[in-house]
Scaffold this motif. Structure first.
Motif, PDB file in Angstrom:
ATOM      1  N   ALA A 129       0.849  -1.184   0.000  1.00 49.05           N
ATOM      2  CA  ALA A 129       0.000   0.000   0.000  1.00 49.05           C
ATOM      3  C   ALA A 129       0.892   1.245   0.000  1.00 49.05           C
ATOM      4  O   ALA A 129       2.122   1.144   0.100  1.00 49.05           O
ATOM      5  N   GLY A 130       0.262   2.406  -0.094  1.00 51.75           N
ATOM      6  CA  GLY A 130       1.023   3.639  -0.215  1.00 51.75           C
ATOM      7  C   GLY A 130       0.989   4.509   1.018  1.00 51.75           C
ATOM      8  O   GLY A 130       0.463   4.131   2.070  1.00 51.75           O
ATOM      9  N   VAL A 131       1.539   5.708   0.861  1.00 50.84           N
ATOM     10  CA  VAL A 131       1.624   6.649   1.973  1.00 50.84           C
ATOM     11  C   VAL A 131       0.249   7.093   2.442  1.00 50.84           C
ATOM     12  O   VAL A 131       0.103   7.649   3.532  1.00 50.84           O
ATOM     13  N   ASP A 132      -0.779   6.854   1.636  1.00 56.80           N
ATOM     14  CA  ASP A 132      -2.149   7.233   1.971  1.00 56.80           C
ATOM     15  C   ASP A 132      -2.900   6.108   2.698  1.00 56.80           C
ATOM     16  O   ASP A 132      -4.120   6.178   2.864  1.00 56.80           O
ATOM     17  N   PHE A 133      -2.203   5.064   3.138  1.00 58.21           N
ATOM     18  CA  PHE A 133      -2.849   3.871   3.681  1.00 58.21           C
ATOM     19  C   PHE A 133      -3.442   4.008   5.087  1.00 58.21           C
ATOM     20  O   PHE A 133      -4.375   3.272   5.423  1.00 58.21           O
ATOM     21  N   PRO A 134      -2.954   4.883   5.973  1.00 62.70           N
ATOM     22  CA  PRO A 134      -3.400   4.864   7.370  1.00 62.70           C
ATOM     23  C   PRO A 134      -4.911   4.837   7.577  1.00 62.70           C
ATOM     24  O   PRO A 134      -5.415   4.061   8.399  1.00 62.70           O
ATOM     25  N   GLU A 135      -5.669   5.662   6.862  1.00 63.81           N
ATOM     26  CA  GLU A 135      -7.123   5.685   7.049  1.00 63.81           C
ATOM     27  C   GLU A 135      -7.754   4.360   6.633  1.00 63.81           C
ATOM     28  O   GLU A 135      -8.630   3.821   7.328  1.00 63.81           O
ATOM     29  N   TYR A 136      -7.295   3.810   5.505  1.00 62.44           N
ATOM     30  CA  TYR A 136      -7.802   2.527   5.025  1.00 62.44           C
ATOM     31  C   TYR A 136      -7.390   1.416   5.987  1.00 62.44           C
ATOM     32  O   TYR A 136      -8.159   0.487   6.267  1.00 62.44           O
ATOM     33  N   ASP A 137      -6.184   1.517   6.513  1.00 61.86           N
ATOM     34  CA  ASP A 137      -5.679   0.547   7.488  1.00 61.86           C
ATOM     35  C   ASP A 137      -6.609   0.478   8.692  1.00 61.86           C
ATOM     36  O   ASP A 137      -6.981  -0.614   9.148  1.00 61.86           O
ATOM     37  N   ALA A 138      -7.006   1.631   9.185  1.00 62.29           N
ATOM     38  CA  ALA A 138      -7.889   1.674  10.352  1.00 62.29           C
ATOM     39  C   ALA A 138      -9.243   1.035  10.047  1.00 62.29           C
ATOM     40  O   ALA A 138      -9.811   0.302  10.876  1.00 62.29           O
ATOM     41  N   TRP A 139      -9.766   1.286   8.845  1.00 58.26           N
ATOM     42  CA  TRP A 139     -11.051   0.720   8.431  1.00 58.26           C
ATOM     43  C   TRP A 139     -10.984  -0.799   8.361  1.00 58.26           C
ATOM     44  O   TRP A 139     -11.856  -1.505   8.875  1.00 58.26           O
ATOM     45  N   LEU A 140      -9.939  -1.322   7.729  1.00 56.83           N
ATOM     46  CA  LEU A 140      -9.795  -2.769   7.600  1.00 56.83           C
ATOM     47  C   LEU A 140      -9.586  -3.427   8.963  1.00 56.83           C
ATOM     48  O   LEU A 140     -10.182  -4.472   9.261  1.00 56.83           O
ATOM     49  N   SER A 141      -8.750  -2.832   9.792  1.00 55.51           N
ATOM     50  CA  SER A 141      -8.495  -3.386  11.124  1.00 55.51           C
ATOM     51  C   SER A 141      -9.769  -3.418  11.948  1.00 55.51           C
ATOM     52  O   SER A 141     -10.021  -4.373  12.691  1.00 55.51           O
ATOM     53  N   GLU A 142     -10.585  -2.388  11.803  1.00 53.81           N
ATOM     54  CA  GLU A 142     -11.863  -2.324  12.519  1.00 53.81           C
ATOM     55  C   GLU A 142     -12.782  -3.482  12.141  1.00 53.81           C
ATOM     56  O   GLU A 142     -13.611  -3.917  12.941  1.00 53.81           O
ATOM     57  N   HIS A 143     -12.614  -4.004  10.929  1.00 57.49           N
ATOM     58  CA  HIS A 143     -13.465  -5.092  10.450  1.00 57.49           C
ATOM     59  C   HIS A 143     -12.766  -6.451  10.493  1.00 57.49           C
ATOM     60  O   HIS A 143     -13.112  -7.363   9.744  1.00 57.49           O
ATOM     61  N   GLY A 144     -11.779  -6.583  11.353  1.00 54.03           N
ATOM     62  CA  GLY A 144     -11.206  -7.889  11.626  1.00 54.03           C
ATOM     63  C   GLY A 144     -10.068  -8.331  10.742  1.00 54.03           C
ATOM     64  O   GLY A 144      -9.688  -9.503  10.756  1.00 54.03           O
ATOM     65  N   VAL A 145      -9.500  -7.421   9.933  1.00 50.83           N
ATOM     66  CA  VAL A 145      -8.413  -7.784   9.028  1.00 50.83           C
ATOM     67  C   VAL A 145      -7.066  -7.492   9.692  1.00 50.83           C
ATOM     68  O   VAL A 145      -6.846  -6.390  10.210  1.00 50.83           O
ATOM     69  N   ASP A 146      -6.171  -8.475   9.673  1.00 52.64           N
ATOM     70  CA  ASP A 146      -4.815  -8.296  10.179  1.00 52.64           C
ATOM     71  C   ASP A 146      -3.988  -7.629   9.084  1.00 52.64           C
ATOM     72  O   ASP A 146      -3.675  -8.247   8.062  1.00 52.64           O
ATOM     73  N   THR A 147      -3.637  -6.368   9.270  1.00 48.43           N
ATOM     74  CA  THR A 147      -2.909  -5.603   8.251  1.00 48.43           C
ATOM     75  C   THR A 147      -1.426  -5.468   8.582  1.00 48.43           C
ATOM     76  O   THR A 147      -0.717  -4.711   7.922  1.00 48.43           O
ATOM     77  N   SER A 148      -0.953  -6.183   9.584  1.00 52.49           N
ATOM     78  CA  SER A 148       0.430  -6.019  10.033  1.00 52.49           C
ATOM     79  C   SER A 148       1.445  -6.471   8.989  1.00 52.49           C
ATOM     80  O   SER A 148       2.633  -6.130   9.092  1.00 52.49           O
ATOM     81  N   SER A 149       1.027  -7.248   7.992  1.00 56.87           N
ATOM     82  CA  SER A 149       1.947  -7.733   6.962  1.00 56.87           C
ATOM     83  C   SER A 149       1.868  -6.914   5.680  1.00 56.87           C
ATOM     84  O   SER A 149       2.470  -7.282   4.664  1.00 56.87           O
ATOM     85  N   VAL A 150       1.146  -5.807   5.698  1.00 52.36           N
ATOM     86  CA  VAL A 150       1.070  -4.936   4.522  1.00 52.36           C
ATOM     87  C   VAL A 150       2.342  -4.095   4.449  1.00 52.36           C
ATOM     88  O   VAL A 150       2.747  -3.468   5.431  1.00 52.36           O
ATOM     89  N   ARG A 151       2.966  -4.098   3.286  1.00 54.55           N
ATOM     90  CA  ARG A 151       4.137  -3.236   3.076  1.00 54.55           C
ATOM     91  C   ARG A 151       3.646  -1.846   2.695  1.00 54.55           C
ATOM     92  O   ARG A 151       2.862  -1.691   1.745  1.00 54.55           O
ATOM     93  N   VAL A 152       4.090  -0.823   3.413  1.00 53.06           N
ATOM     94  CA  VAL A 152       3.669   0.552   3.138  1.00 53.06           C
ATOM     95  C   VAL A 152       4.832   1.304   2.500  1.00 53.06           C
ATOM     96  O   VAL A 152       5.895   1.460   3.101  1.00 53.06           O
TER      97      VAL A 152
END
Length: 313
Positions: free
Chosen positions: A56-79
């Motif tokens: 993902a890109g530098v704009d990922f934080p907001e999307y990261d929060a949305w996905l995490s809120e819905h049960g997605v483990d985003t810790s392996s996403v390369r930013v």
């Protein structure tokens, strides 16, 4: 104007190699998406804990929060430190004609992700689904999953058009599951040079989505099973419907349901998504999903799936 259509004049033709256009848009809709994110979010809403792997890109934080809120483990996403997240920009007129642009952006860095590190961090990985991504990353993740002995679901999707014969064969050969739609199935046969039976000999199970005609499930040595779609009279937006089916199907597999039941769950979730605008804006209610399954397939399938759906948030 005299009301006569002059067509394209020679002078017009001389300018077609230097087109410069601008449009006044009446509305701007910005929606979340991405194949992997759509599937992961669907799994999260069904109560599972999917691990999202991608760039993902530098704009990922907001999307990261949305996905995490819905049960997605985003810790392996390369930013990425410099690029923006891949995005699809589409201009559509009132007659549904479209001009679109796909910006790959941070997706170009997906090949730098080490699936071995993800496996160590997020053990146990029960299944790795390799979807449309940077081709280098797709091939690398496929090879790593095989080396680690993790069952693989191959879903090359839109990237089939970019892959050559050897690349396509490497992505498919040895897969536990293969996902395509009807068009992609034909393209895959052309790309690999294999027959339908030869593909089945290379994979565990081939799942072909057929839109309003439902889904076909095929495997060597067994009779093909055709599961009808869950009907609807409220088609709003088909975008992301295939991703929703995959989320439901993979959830069923994770719950160790028979493939037929998993496909029925996937078809029901796909219908929920097609009745809403966007790929992730739908609301998932277990009672509604079970009612759809009961109406389309009968009481027993609904009962088989009900105990699992009870865990969905």
């Amino acid at each position: 104007m005299d009301g006569i259509d002059r067509g394209v004049t020679p002078a017009d033709r001389q300018q077609l190699d230097r087109v410069s256009l601008s449009f006044l848009a009446d509305r701007l809709d910005v929606r979340r998406g991405g194949v992997a994110a759509n599937i992961a979010l669907g799994l999260g809403r069904l109560g599972l804990r999917p691990v999202l792997v991608g760039a993902a890109g530098v704009d990922f934080p907001e999307y990261d929060a949305w996905l995490s809120e819905h049960g997605v483990d985003t810790s392996s996403v390369r930013v990425s430190e410099t690029l923006h997240t891949a995005r699809f920009v589409c201009t559509t007129d009132v007659e549904q004609n479209q001009i679109a642009t796909f910006y790959a952006g941070a997706m170009a860095e997906a090949g730098r992700i080490d699936l071995r590190a993800v496996h160590r961090h997020a053990q146990p990985l029960d299944l790795v689904i390799v979807g449309a991504d940077d081709p280098e990353a797709m091939l690398r993740h496929t090879a790593t999953a095989h080396a680690l002995g993790i069952p693989l679901a191959a879903d090359p999707s839109q990237q089939l058009a970019r892959l050559d014969t050897e690349q396509t064969r490497r992505l498919v050969d040895g897969a536990h599951l293969l996902f395509t739609n009807e068009y992609e199935a034909a393209l895959l046969l052309d790309r690999t040079g294999w027959s339908h039976d030869e593909v089945l000999a290379k994979v565990g199970t081939w799942v072909i989505t057929r839109g309003a005609d439902g889904v076909s499930i095929a495997a060597t040595g067994t009779e093909q099973r055709d599961i009808p779609a869950v009907p609807t009279n409220d088609v709003v937006d088909p975008t992301g419907v295939g991703d929703a089916f995959r989320a439901g199907f993979l959830a069923g597999i994770a719950w160790q349901l028979p493939y037929q039941r998993a496909a029925q769950l996937g078809c029901a979730l796909a219908t929920v998504v097609i009745e809403s605008v966007g790929t992730q804006e739908y609301k998932l209610l277990p009672s509604d999903l079970l009612a759809r399954i009961n109406k389309a397939y009968g009481q027993q399938p609904a009962e088989d799936i009900a105990s699992r759906l009870a865990t969905a948030p």
